[in-house]
Design a protein around this motif. Structure first.
Motif, PDB file in Angstrom:
ATOM      1  N   ARG A  43       0.829  -1.200   0.030  1.00  0.00           N
ATOM      2  CA  ARG A  43       0.022  -0.009   0.060  1.00  0.00           C
ATOM      3  C   ARG A  43       1.068   1.311   0.036  1.00  0.00           C
ATOM      4  O   ARG A  43       0.770   2.146  -0.673  1.00  0.00           O
ATOM      5  CB  ARG A  43      -1.022  -0.002   1.034  1.00  0.00           C
ATOM      6  CG  ARG A  43      -2.185  -1.083   0.969  1.00  0.00           C
ATOM      7  CD  ARG A  43      -3.242  -0.752   1.941  1.00  0.00           C
ATOM      8  NE  ARG A  43      -2.790  -1.067   3.423  1.00  0.00           N
ATOM      9  CZ  ARG A  43      -3.307  -0.310   4.403  1.00  0.00           C
ATOM     10  NH1 ARG A  43      -4.300   0.593   4.352  1.00  0.00           N
ATOM     11  NH2 ARG A  43      -2.824  -0.727   5.752  1.00  0.00           N
ATOM     12  N   ALA A  46       2.087   1.769  -3.615  1.00  0.00           N
ATOM     13  CA  ALA A  46       0.975   2.109  -4.367  1.00  0.00           C
ATOM     14  C   ALA A  46       0.746   3.628  -4.122  1.00  0.00           C
ATOM     15  O   ALA A  46       0.600   4.371  -5.034  1.00  0.00           O
ATOM     16  CB  ALA A  46      -0.251   1.607  -4.099  1.00  0.00           C
ATOM     17  N   TYR A  50       1.583   6.817  -7.041  1.00  0.00           N
ATOM     18  CA  TYR A  50       0.577   7.713  -7.483  1.00  0.00           C
ATOM     19  C   TYR A  50       0.357   9.062  -6.629  1.00  0.00           C
ATOM     20  O   TYR A  50      -0.423   9.572  -6.223  1.00  0.00           O
ATOM     21  CB  TYR A  50      -0.686   7.079  -7.516  1.00  0.00           C
ATOM     22  CG  TYR A  50      -0.824   6.218  -8.829  1.00  0.00           C
ATOM     23  CD1 TYR A  50      -1.060   6.460 -10.090  1.00  0.00           C
ATOM     24  CD2 TYR A  50      -0.655   4.907  -8.402  1.00  0.00           C
ATOM     25  CE1 TYR A  50      -1.187   5.459 -10.827  1.00  0.00           C
ATOM     26  CE2 TYR A  50      -0.722   3.881  -9.306  1.00  0.00           C
ATOM     27  CZ  TYR A  50      -0.863   4.202 -10.806  1.00  0.00           C
ATOM     28  OH  TYR A  50      -0.838   3.308 -11.774  1.00  0.00           O
ATOM     29  N   TRP A  70      -7.665   5.957  -2.538  1.00  0.00           N
ATOM     30  CA  TRP A  70      -8.497   6.824  -3.427  1.00  0.00           C
ATOM     31  C   TRP A  70      -8.189   8.581  -3.398  1.00  0.00           C
ATOM     32  O   TRP A  70      -7.636   8.970  -2.335  1.00  0.00           O
ATOM     33  CB  TRP A  70     -10.025   6.691  -3.362  1.00  0.00           C
ATOM     34  CG  TRP A  70     -10.698   7.032  -2.183  1.00  0.00           C
ATOM     35  CD1 TRP A  70     -10.140   8.168  -1.219  1.00  0.00           C
ATOM     36  CD2 TRP A  70     -12.038   6.536  -1.577  1.00  0.00           C
ATOM     37  NE1 TRP A  70     -11.245   8.184  -0.072  1.00  0.00           N
ATOM     38  CE2 TRP A  70     -12.103   7.261  -0.443  1.00  0.00           C
ATOM     39  CE3 TRP A  70     -12.822   5.892  -2.140  1.00  0.00           C
ATOM     40  CZ2 TRP A  70     -13.445   6.996   0.138  1.00  0.00           C
ATOM     41  CZ3 TRP A  70     -13.900   5.481  -1.486  1.00  0.00           C
ATOM     42  CH2 TRP A  70     -14.491   6.019  -0.529  1.00  0.00           C
ATOM     43  N   ASN A  80      -9.035   9.231  -8.710  1.00  0.00           N
ATOM     44  CA  ASN A  80      -8.209   8.051  -8.636  1.00  0.00           C
ATOM     45  C   ASN A  80      -8.782   6.924  -7.740  1.00  0.00           C
ATOM     46  O   ASN A  80      -9.026   7.170  -6.644  1.00  0.00           O
ATOM     47  CB  ASN A  80      -6.722   8.260  -8.413  1.00  0.00           C
ATOM     48  CG  ASN A  80      -6.099   9.020  -9.436  1.00  0.00           C
ATOM     49  OD1 ASN A  80      -6.298   8.642 -10.504  1.00  0.00           O
ATOM     50  ND2 ASN A  80      -5.118   9.950  -9.222  1.00  0.00           N
ATOM     51  N   TRP A  81      -8.610   5.733  -8.194  1.00  0.00           N
ATOM     52  CA  TRP A  81      -9.093   4.591  -7.527  1.00  0.00           C
ATOM     53  C   TRP A  81      -7.979   3.593  -7.480  1.00  0.00           C
ATOM     54  O   TRP A  81      -7.581   3.169  -8.680  1.00  0.00           O
ATOM     55  CB  TRP A  81     -10.325   3.922  -8.096  1.00  0.00           C
ATOM     56  CG  TRP A  81     -11.012   2.651  -7.544  1.00  0.00           C
ATOM     57  CD1 TRP A  81     -10.484   1.526  -7.456  1.00  0.00           C
ATOM     58  CD2 TRP A  81     -12.181   2.677  -6.804  1.00  0.00           C
ATOM     59  NE1 TRP A  81     -11.296   0.434  -6.981  1.00  0.00           N
ATOM     60  CE2 TRP A  81     -12.446   1.384  -6.373  1.00  0.00           C
ATOM     61  CE3 TRP A  81     -12.989   3.698  -6.144  1.00  0.00           C
ATOM     62  CZ2 TRP A  81     -13.653   0.943  -5.733  1.00  0.00           C
ATOM     63  CZ3 TRP A  81     -14.046   3.046  -5.417  1.00  0.00           C
ATOM     64  CH2 TRP A  81     -14.423   1.835  -5.205  1.00  0.00           C
ATOM     65  N   ILE A  82      -7.318   3.115  -6.467  1.00  0.00           N
ATOM     66  CA  ILE A  82      -6.374   2.333  -6.535  1.00  0.00           C
ATOM     67  C   ILE A  82      -6.429   0.880  -5.644  1.00  0.00           C
ATOM     68  O   ILE A  82      -6.686   1.124  -4.507  1.00  0.00           O
ATOM     69  CB  ILE A  82      -4.976   2.904  -5.879  1.00  0.00           C
ATOM     70  CG1 ILE A  82      -4.686   4.324  -6.740  1.00  0.00           C
ATOM     71  CG2 ILE A  82      -3.839   2.032  -6.002  1.00  0.00           C
ATOM     72  CD1 ILE A  82      -3.667   5.157  -6.442  1.00  0.00           C
ATOM     73  N   GLU A  83      -6.444  -0.178  -6.391  1.00  0.00           N
ATOM     74  CA  GLU A  83      -6.618  -1.374  -5.581  1.00  0.00           C
ATOM     75  C   GLU A  83      -5.268  -1.986  -5.335  1.00  0.00           C
ATOM     76  O   GLU A  83      -4.400  -1.877  -6.036  1.00  0.00           O
ATOM     77  CB  GLU A  83      -7.431  -2.281  -6.417  1.00  0.00           C
ATOM     78  CG  GLU A  83      -8.881  -2.052  -6.464  1.00  0.00           C
ATOM     79  CD  GLU A  83      -9.690  -2.223  -5.400  1.00  0.00           C
ATOM     80  OE1 GLU A  83      -9.060  -2.912  -4.495  1.00  0.00           O
ATOM     81  OE2 GLU A  83     -11.020  -1.790  -5.346  1.00  0.00           O
ATOM     82  N   ALA A 103      -6.055   1.875 -10.919  1.00  0.00           N
ATOM     83  CA  ALA A 103      -5.024   1.238 -11.106  1.00  0.00           C
ATOM     84  C   ALA A 103      -4.946   0.116 -10.066  1.00  0.00           C
ATOM     85  O   ALA A 103      -5.879   0.243  -9.073  1.00  0.00           O
ATOM     86  CB  ALA A 103      -3.722   2.167 -10.440  1.00  0.00           C
TER      87      ALA A 103
END
Length: 176
Positions: A43, A46, A50, A70, A80-83, A103
């Motif tokens: 995390r 990630a 970004y 997010w 933005n949505w980051i998984e 992403a």
């Protein structure tokens, strides 16, 4: 009695010479009892990929309709949505309809099989999928402490995350 989350703090300094992005970020994350140190550190990576002042960690393990991170604009609209991990492709497809950018930062031994089975993802134009190598996720776990001072250096496409006791070379592969 239910187990409580453990709080981790990271001071992350980013020096990305490839795109001339420099910044200091104070991150506070909750490690859910069912979450691993590996996922916690992914995390952080990630976030670093970004990085933005408006990017936030969410309650994704408590709230299944939220991503790991997010970013919203000033009106509250999702940008933005980051998984993190290998999420359900329907969740990613739904997010791609709601956000400008989606992403997935995937890791683990099942990533290649997951991506092969995720045919819906390949049709989505605003979705990026990044894969972290096993060597990377093993190395970043060595940097984890309850309070971390982390320095990320990016130059000529090479990412190096440096902690107080060790450092890790970050190996990204863009699948989509």
């Amino acid at each position: 009695m239910a187990l409580k989350a453990t709080i981790y703090k990271a001071d992350l300094n980013i020096a990305n010479m490839d795109v001339h992005q420099y910044g200091d970020y104070q991150l506070t994350m909750a490690l859910h009892p069912s979450e691993t140190i590996e996922r916690l550190m992914v995390r952080i990576l990630a976030f670093a990929r970004y990085a933005d002042e408006a990017l936030e960690f969410t309650k994704d393990l408590f709230e299944t309709d939220e991503p790991a991170l997010w970013q919203k604009d000033l009106t509250g609209q999702l940008i933005n949505w980051i998984e993190v991990g290998c999420p359900d492709e329907d969740k990613v497809k739904k997010a791609s309809a709601r956000c400008q950018q989606v992403a997935v930062v995937a890791y683990g031994s099942n990533v290649d099989d997951w991506y092969k089975r995720s045919s819906k993802l390949k049709t989505l134009k605003n979705v990026q999928v990044w894969k972290l190598s096993t060597a990377t996720t093993e190395a970043i776990q060595q940097l984890c402490e309850r309070t971390m001072q982390l320095q990320l250096n990016v130059m000529d496409g090479e990412w190096t995350l440096i902690g107080d006791q060790a450092q890790a070379v970050i190996e990204w592969e863009q699948l989509q």
